[in-house]
Design a protein around this motif. Structure first.
Motif, short mmCIF file in Angstrom:
data_model
loop_
_atom_site.label_atom_id
_atom_site.label_comp_id
_atom_site.label_asym_id
_atom_site.label_seq_id
_atom_site.Cartn_x
_atom_site.Cartn_y
_atom_site.Cartn_z
N LYS A 71 47.14 59.18 34.20
CA LYS A 71 48.42 58.89 33.53
C LYS A 71 48.65 57.38 33.43
O LYS A 71 49.16 56.89 32.42
N LEU A 74 46.94 55.88 30.39
CA LEU A 74 47.27 56.36 29.04
C LEU A 74 47.73 55.25 28.09
O LEU A 74 47.32 55.23 26.92
N PRO A 75 48.57 54.29 28.51
CA PRO A 75 48.92 53.21 27.58
C PRO A 75 47.70 52.42 27.11
O PRO A 75 47.59 52.08 25.92
N ILE A 77 44.63 53.55 26.94
CA ILE A 77 43.83 54.42 26.08
C ILE A 77 44.40 54.44 24.67
O ILE A 77 43.66 54.39 23.67
N LEU A 78 45.71 54.49 24.56
CA LEU A 78 46.34 54.50 23.23
C LEU A 78 46.05 53.21 22.48
O LEU A 78 45.74 53.23 21.28
N ILE A 79 46.11 52.08 23.19
CA ILE A 79 45.81 50.80 22.56
C ILE A 79 44.35 50.74 22.14
O ILE A 79 44.00 50.25 21.06
N ILE A 81 42.45 53.16 21.22
CA ILE A 81 42.31 53.94 19.99
C ILE A 81 42.75 53.10 18.79
O ILE A 81 42.09 53.08 17.74
N MET A 82 43.87 52.40 18.93
CA MET A 82 44.36 51.54 17.86
C MET A 82 43.38 50.41 17.56
O MET A 82 43.20 50.00 16.41
N ASN A 177 42.53 44.94 26.85
CA ASN A 177 43.45 46.07 26.84
C ASN A 177 43.44 46.82 28.17
O ASN A 177 44.48 47.29 28.63
N LEU A 261 51.66 48.11 19.44
CA LEU A 261 51.33 49.26 18.60
C LEU A 261 51.77 49.09 17.15
O LEU A 261 50.96 49.27 16.24
N ILE A 312 37.71 55.36 15.62
CA ILE A 312 38.07 56.00 16.88
C ILE A 312 36.83 56.43 17.65
O ILE A 312 36.75 56.28 18.88
N ILE A 319 36.95 54.97 26.45
CA ILE A 319 38.05 55.84 26.86
C ILE A 319 37.60 56.78 27.98
O ILE A 319 38.29 56.94 29.00
#
Length: 480
Positions: A71, A74-75, A77-79, A81-82, A177, A261, A312, A319
């Motif tokens: 958890k 997760l922030p 991981i999201l970055i 992906i971006m 990141n 983001l 991605i 990731i």
């Protein structure tokens, strides 16, 4: 039951055992078998779980620790992906090609070492990957430098310094990141805080390269490789200085404190639009590039290597490694093993300066023992987060220390994945190029000096501490 688990204390020697198991497995897997660090991390997780079970921890508690670790990632991981989306969109839109095209034209004989370092910095800032830059522009730079009679270690050092400057300062970099995400630091706050150690180091490096390069000013340059790359870029992309406005816009948005983001999302959309309306790609190709990455066959191996990436899919390895590493870190943290290890270190590192120094040294030692750059950020990042909080140090101090000790020092370890990669690409041993990789050793030195002098160390206000505590309490309620 949770209270009982919290009272269980695992001795230091047993607490460090899972890390030793992980490091030993990592050495065999990565160095001997040339495999990935995923399985060694899982082996370390199993070892930690067995020890915790033996000391009375319930499986539910151990499992919850693994979930909590994921958890926290997760922030990041999201970055990430971006970032994959941005790289694909910017390559497809011709933005990266434009930056490389104009960058290559600034090379002159008298300033070759300075120029190649700056070019590598610019390219890595654009794509976020020091490896891709060294494997393409770096290889070309080695050929050009050697043709001018410049010793290979000098050229390699300049390439490495520039590449890792860009790697640290690029919002597209996976290590940047990771360091921000794992410590809960805003990405652009993290990058801005690194200015104080990274910019002076780069300036020092460029001054060194300027004086080193003066002795080669009368050499003749074989520009064949450069001309070939420029021709290939012209044949396959629409090159226009107007495309540079897209990364400039993203930089402006960051300066205006737009969150990462949405700033990246705008850059992705503009890159996608450039792919369609400027480069002439179809809607299907531009959209598929966001998922699968850009694909091109130019006949030039270096150009193909640099531009066949992004999307991605290209980020999934990073990731998955983040998830596995945070599973290991989460179990170690939940069962008190990280606390036991850090407790021994903090017996010596009592001041702010010594704490930051301990973080930097821990990252470097992790590079040498775990043989993986990502692990040098992920594990110390979780080990020291509580210690920094207790001293009311802002998380950006921790994230900067992780990069100052982890990201840049990986190149000096011959058996680290970064050292192995550089040897295979540039054909120079780490011990040979080490004196000339100026940025990579001045960054941690400057960081340690600033820490002990108390320069550019940011502390948390009472209001910020209260906000963090409320946020953590809310996260625990959601988790339960």
């Amino acid at each position: 039951m949770q209270r009982e688990n919290q009272e269980i204390k695992i001795p230091f020697l047993l607490a460090i055992l899972p890390m030793l198991v992980m490091i030993g497995t990592m050495a065999v897997t990565v160095i001997k078998f040339e495999g990935s660090p995923h399985v060694p991390l899982l082996v370390g997780t199993v070892a930690a779980s067995i020890i915790a079970l033996k000391y009375g921890y319930k499986w539910e508690t151990i499992e919850q620790g693994a979930y909590n670790g994921i958890k926290l990632a997760l922030p990041a991981i999201l970055i990430i992906i971006m970032v994959g989306l941005t790289i694909g969109a910017w390559i497809g839109g011709g933005i990266v090609a434009t930056m490389i095209y104009y960058g290559l034209q600034i090379i002159t004989p008298s300033l070759f070492l300075v120029s190649i370092s700056v070019i590598c910095a610019v390219v890595t800032l654009a794509i976020g990957s020091s490896w891709s830059t060294m494997g393409t522009i770096g290889v070309a730079g080695m050929g050009i430098g050697l043709s001018m009679g410049i010793p290979a270690p000098m050229v390699a050092g300049a390439i490495i310094s520039g590449s890792y400057f860009g790697d640290k300062m690029s919002p597209l970099s996976d290590t940047t990141n990771l360091a921000a995400g794992i410590t809960g630091t805003d990405l652009f706050d993290h990058i801005k805080h690194m200015f104080y150690t990274t910019i002076p180091s780069m300036l020092i490096a460029l001054v060194v390269y300027f004086f080193l390069g003066r002795q080669f000013s009368s050499s003749n340059v074989d520009t064949k490789n450069i001309d070939q790359i420029l021709n290939v870029l012209n044949e396959n992309f629409v090159i226009s200085p107007w495309l540079l406005l897209i990364p400039v816009l993203v930089i402006v948005l960051v300066a205006k404190k737009v969150p990462a983001l949405p700033a990246l999302a705008i850059g992705i959309f503009l890159g996608w639009a450039s792919h369609v309306f400027i480069q002439g790609g179809s809607l299907a190709d531009a959209t598929n590039t966001l998922q699968q990455g850009f694909s091109i066959e130019t006949g030039n191996a270096m150009v193909d290597e640099l531009f066949n990436r992004g999307g991605i899919d290209d980020m999934m390895g990073t990731i998955s490694l983040t998830i596995v590493a945070m599973t290991f870190g989460g179990v170690m943290e939940q069962t008190g093993m990280l606390k036991a290890i850090v407790g021994q270190i903090l017996k010596v590192a009592r001041s702010t300066g010594s704490l930051i120094t301990a973080t930097i040294m821990s990252a470097f030692i992790t590079n040498a023992t775990a043989s993986e750059q990502y692990i040098s950020i992920l594990l110390p990042g979780r080990m020291y987060v509580t210690a920094f909080r207790e001293k009311k140090l802002h998380s950006k101090n921790l994230s900067r220390a992780l990069e100052d000790g982890g990201t840049v020092t990986s190149v000096f370890i011959p058996w680290n994945t970064c050292g192995v990669f550089i040897v295979s690409m540039l054909a120079v041993h780490p011990f040979e190029y080490a004196p000339y990789a100026v940025l990579n050793y001045t960054v941690p030195i400057i960081s340690i000096i600033m820490a002990f002098l108390g320069l550019k160390i940011e502390y948390l206000t009472d209001e910020q501490i209260k906000e963090l505590e409320e946020k953590e309490m809310l996260q625990k309620q959601v988790a339960s």
